[in-house]
Design a protein around this motif. Structure first.
Motif, PDB file in Angstrom:
ATOM      1  N   LYS A 214       0.844  -1.202   0.000  1.00  0.00           N
ATOM      2  CA  LYS A 214       0.000   0.000   0.000  1.00  0.00           C
ATOM      3  C   LYS A 214       0.876   1.249   0.000  1.00  0.00           C
ATOM      4  O   LYS A 214       0.628   2.203  -0.732  1.00  0.00           O
TER       5      LYS A 214
ATOM      6  N   SER B  96       0.680   0.409  -4.523  1.00  0.00           N
ATOM      7  CA  SER B  96      -0.055  -0.650  -5.203  1.00  0.00           C
ATOM      8  C   SER B  96      -1.531  -0.594  -4.823  1.00  0.00           C
ATOM      9  O   SER B  96      -1.878  -0.434  -3.657  1.00  0.00           O
ATOM     10  N   ASP B  97      -2.379  -0.755  -5.831  1.00  0.00           N
ATOM     11  CA  ASP B  97      -3.822  -0.862  -5.600  1.00  0.00           C
ATOM     12  C   ASP B  97      -4.272  -2.318  -5.618  1.00  0.00           C
ATOM     13  O   ASP B  97      -5.462  -2.600  -5.485  1.00  0.00           O
ATOM     14  N   ASP B  98      -3.339  -3.235  -5.800  1.00  0.00           N
ATOM     15  CA  ASP B  98      -3.662  -4.653  -5.886  1.00  0.00           C
ATOM     16  C   ASP B  98      -4.061  -5.206  -4.518  1.00  0.00           C
ATOM     17  O   ASP B  98      -3.570  -4.749  -3.482  1.00  0.00           O
TER      18      ASP B  98
ATOM     19  N   THR C  18       3.299  -1.816  -8.889  1.00  0.00           N
ATOM     20  CA  THR C  18       3.496  -0.555  -8.185  1.00  0.00           C
ATOM     21  C   THR C  18       4.042   0.449  -9.192  1.00  0.00           C
ATOM     22  O   THR C  18       4.556   0.045 -10.242  1.00  0.00           O
TER      23      THR C  18
END
Length: 135
Positions: free
Chosen positions: A46, A50-52, A67
Motif C-alpha cells: 500500500k 499498489s492498488d492490488d 506498483t
C-alpha cells in the motif's frame, strides 16, 4: 532495527521506518504461522502505491503485484521441499526482473542467496505481541 507490534496499526510505523532503508530488491520474511508476514506485506505494498489486493501466496507459491516503481513478487516457499522445486518455479527470473521480491519461508532457498544483497525481517509472535527485527 527492532520493533514491537501490539496492534495491527503498528505495522504502518514499521513500514515508515524501513522503507527509506530498503536498498536491496530481495526481502526475506521469517516467522511462524500467523506471525504477520502477509499483513506486513499488505502495509508495505500500500505504501509503495499498489492498488492490488494482497493475499498470502501459500497455494499459488508466487503472487505478482504492480506498483509505480515496478513489479513486486511475493513468494511463499513453505510447501517447497527442496532447492530443485524452487528453481522449477523460475525464481531466478523473478529476482532478475523485479523491483522487489518478498520471500516468506525462505529457508529452503537461503543458501543460494550467498553473495547477493538482501534484507531479512524476522517476526516472533510471543502471544501478547510481535517482536520484529529488520536488517
Amino acid at each position: 532495527m527492532q520493533f514491537i507490534i501490539n496492534r495491527i496499526e503498528d505495522w504502518q510505523e514499521i513500514v515508515n521506518n524501513i522503507l527509506p532503508g530498503l536498498k536491496h530488491n530481495i526481502l526475506l520474511l521469517k516467522g511462524n504461522l500467523g506471525a504477520g508476514k502477509t499483513t506486513f506485506t499488505q502495509f508495505l505494498l500500500k505504501n509503495l502505491g499498489s492498488d492490488d489486493e494482497v493475499n498470502s501466496p501459500t497455494y499459488s507459491i508466487v503472487n505478482e503485484y504492480n506498483t509505480p516503481k515496478g513489479k513486486i513478487y511475493h513468494f511463499d516457499l513453505y510447501r517447497l521441499k527442496n532447492i530443485e522445486e524452487v528453481y522449477d518455479i523460475g525464481i531466478e527470473e523473478y529476482l532478475d526482473n523485479a523491483f522487489l521480491c518478498i520471500i516468506e519461508w525462505p529457508e529452503v532457498y537461503e543458501e543460494e542467496l550467498y553473495g547477493l544483497n538482501y534484507h531479512t525481517m524476522s517476526i516472533v509472535n510471543t502471544g501478547d505481541e510481535r517482536e520484529v527485527s529488520f536488517e
